[in-house]
Design an enzyme around this catalytic site. Structure first.
Site, mmCIF file in Angstrom:
data_model
loop_
_atom_site.group_PDB
_atom_site.id
_atom_site.type_symbol
_atom_site.label_atom_id
_atom_site.label_comp_id
_atom_site.label_asym_id
_atom_site.label_seq_id
_atom_site.Cartn_x
_atom_site.Cartn_y
_atom_site.Cartn_z
ATOM 1 N N ARG A 113 -12.798 4.388 -1.312
ATOM 2 C CA ARG A 113 -11.977 3.189 -1.523
ATOM 3 C C ARG A 113 -11.632 2.588 -0.173
ATOM 4 N NH1 ARG A 113 -7.000 4.179 -5.610
ATOM 5 N NH2 ARG A 113 -5.933 3.061 -3.950
ATOM 6 N N LYS A 116 -0.900 9.952 -10.028
ATOM 7 C CA LYS A 116 -0.503 9.132 -11.180
ATOM 8 C C LYS A 116 -1.706 8.780 -12.055
ATOM 9 C CE LYS A 116 1.388 5.599 -9.069
ATOM 10 N NZ LYS A 116 1.431 5.929 -7.641
ATOM 11 N N ARG A 171 -9.277 11.852 -0.539
ATOM 12 C CA ARG A 171 -9.797 10.894 -1.511
ATOM 13 C C ARG A 171 -10.704 9.867 -0.832
ATOM 14 N NH1 ARG A 171 -5.478 8.032 -5.376
ATOM 15 N NH2 ARG A 171 -5.192 6.566 -3.672
ATOM 16 N N ARG A 231 6.797 -1.623 -8.474
ATOM 17 C CA ARG A 231 6.649 -1.032 -7.156
ATOM 18 C C ARG A 231 7.594 -1.700 -6.152
ATOM 19 N NH1 ARG A 231 1.011 0.725 -7.224
ATOM 20 N NH2 ARG A 231 0.470 1.853 -5.345
ATOM 21 N N ARG A 291 0.462 2.260 3.633
ATOM 22 C CA ARG A 291 0.770 2.409 2.202
ATOM 23 C C ARG A 291 1.956 3.349 1.994
ATOM 24 N NH1 ARG A 291 -4.661 4.161 0.467
ATOM 25 N NH2 ARG A 291 -3.813 4.700 -1.554
HETATM 26 P P1 ADP Z 1 -2.203 4.016 -4.873
HETATM 27 O O1 ADP Z 1 -3.152 5.054 -5.309
HETATM 28 O O2 ADP Z 1 -2.181 3.802 -3.411
HETATM 29 O O3 ADP Z 1 -0.850 4.183 -5.484
HETATM 30 P P2 ADP Z 1 -2.972 1.801 -6.638
HETATM 31 O O4 ADP Z 1 -4.327 2.045 -7.131
HETATM 32 O O5 ADP Z 1 -1.853 1.951 -7.598
HETATM 33 O O6 ADP Z 1 -2.777 2.663 -5.337
HETATM 34 O O7 ADP Z 1 -2.876 0.335 -5.969
HETATM 35 C C1 ADP Z 1 -3.756 -0.058 -4.945
HETATM 36 C C2 ADP Z 1 -3.209 -1.295 -4.241
HETATM 37 O O8 ADP Z 1 -3.037 -2.362 -5.194
HETATM 38 C C3 ADP Z 1 -1.830 -1.140 -3.588
HETATM 39 O O9 ADP Z 1 -1.890 -0.580 -2.304
HETATM 40 C C4 ADP Z 1 -1.337 -2.591 -3.591
HETATM 41 O O10 ADP Z 1 -1.914 -3.341 -2.546
HETATM 42 C C5 ADP Z 1 -1.883 -3.123 -4.903
HETATM 43 N N1 ADP Z 1 -0.886 -2.945 -5.986
HETATM 44 C C6 ADP Z 1 -0.955 -2.090 -7.034
HETATM 45 N N2 ADP Z 1 0.133 -2.182 -7.822
HETATM 46 C C7 ADP Z 1 0.934 -3.106 -7.256
HETATM 47 C C8 ADP Z 1 2.214 -3.655 -7.554
HETATM 48 N N3 ADP Z 1 2.908 -3.246 -8.619
HETATM 49 N N4 ADP Z 1 2.710 -4.602 -6.734
HETATM 50 C C9 ADP Z 1 2.043 -5.037 -5.671
HETATM 51 N N5 ADP Z 1 0.846 -4.558 -5.311
HETATM 52 C C10 ADP Z 1 0.291 -3.599 -6.072
#
Ligand code: ADP
Length: 190
Positions: free
Chosen positions: A136, A16, A130, A91, A148
């Site tokens: 990360r 994404k 990654r 989400r 996750r």
């Molecule tokens: P990923 O690459 O795992 O999709 P993101 O960079 O989008 O991760 O998000 C990293 C973390 O930030 C998530 O695992 C969550 O803990 C938090 N997070 C991101 N977006 C949301 C959301 N919309 N609602 C709740 N937590 C979120």
């Protein structure tokens, strides 16, 4: 002109972020990534960052209350008039419902929900890869990665069922090169 109010949806590791960066450049709209926003707060050690970190490090969702307030504030800014690309939000079904209310209040209509689909096996492979490259903290531990994925299945994927009867959800095959996937998304947006 085609609508530019877009949600980019998909499991962790679907690509994404990569696709979002290209899309916002193409469309000239702000990239609203909740993951990036939380990481920014974490890095700057803000109150919000400290709260979010606990959940992020476990591979859990930051509570809706915190996340929704943050997105609401962001969507209220003037640059959103050009359109927006939401990446990583909503989400959960409550977040999707809250977004509907926020957009209604702002008089904004959602144009596209784009779902980048990737298999579980591929997600696991990508997240591990990654971890080695980016370091990360939520990518480092296999148990956190698994969490996750579970969070996605249990809380995030049901969002699609919320949107399917309301909006056209466009499913994009997330397997292939970055360029190939970008082309697929562009076709859907036209
Ligand atoms: P990923 O690459 O795992 O999709 P993101 O960079 O989008 O991760 O998000 C990293 C973390 O930030 C998530 O695992 C969550 O803990 C938090 N997070 C991101 N977006 C949301 C959301 N919309 N609602 C709740 N937590 C979120």
């Amino acid at each position: 002109m085609p609508g530019k109010n877009i949600i980019l949806f998909g499991p962790p590791g679907a690509g994404k972020g990569t696709q979002a960066a290209r899309l916002v450049e193409l469309l000239g709209v702000p990239h609203i990534s909740t993951g990036d926003m939380f990481r920014y707060h974490k890095k700057n050690n803000t109150e919000l960052g400290k709260k979010a970190q606990v959940f992020m490090d476990k591979g859990a969702l930051v509570p809706d209350e915190i996340t929704i307030a943050m997105v609401k504030e962001r969507l209220s800014r003037a640059d959103v008039k050009q359109g927006f690309l939401l990446d990583g939000f909503p989400r959960s079904t409550p977040q999707a419902e809250a977004l509907d209310t926020i957009l209604k209040e702002l008089g904004i209509k959602l144009d596209h929900v784009i779902n980048i689909a990737v298999s579980d096996v591929e997600i696991m492979k990508r997240l591990k890869g990654r971890a080695e490259i980016e370091g990360r903290s939520d990518d480092a531990d296999p148990a956190v990665i698994q969490n996750r994925i579970n969070t996605y299945k249990n809380q995030s994927e049901p969002c699609l069922d919320y949107y399917r009867p309301r909006t056209v959800v466009r499913d994009i095959d997330g397997m292939g090169s970055i360029e190939e996937i970008f082309e697929r998304i562009k076709i859907v947006l036209e």
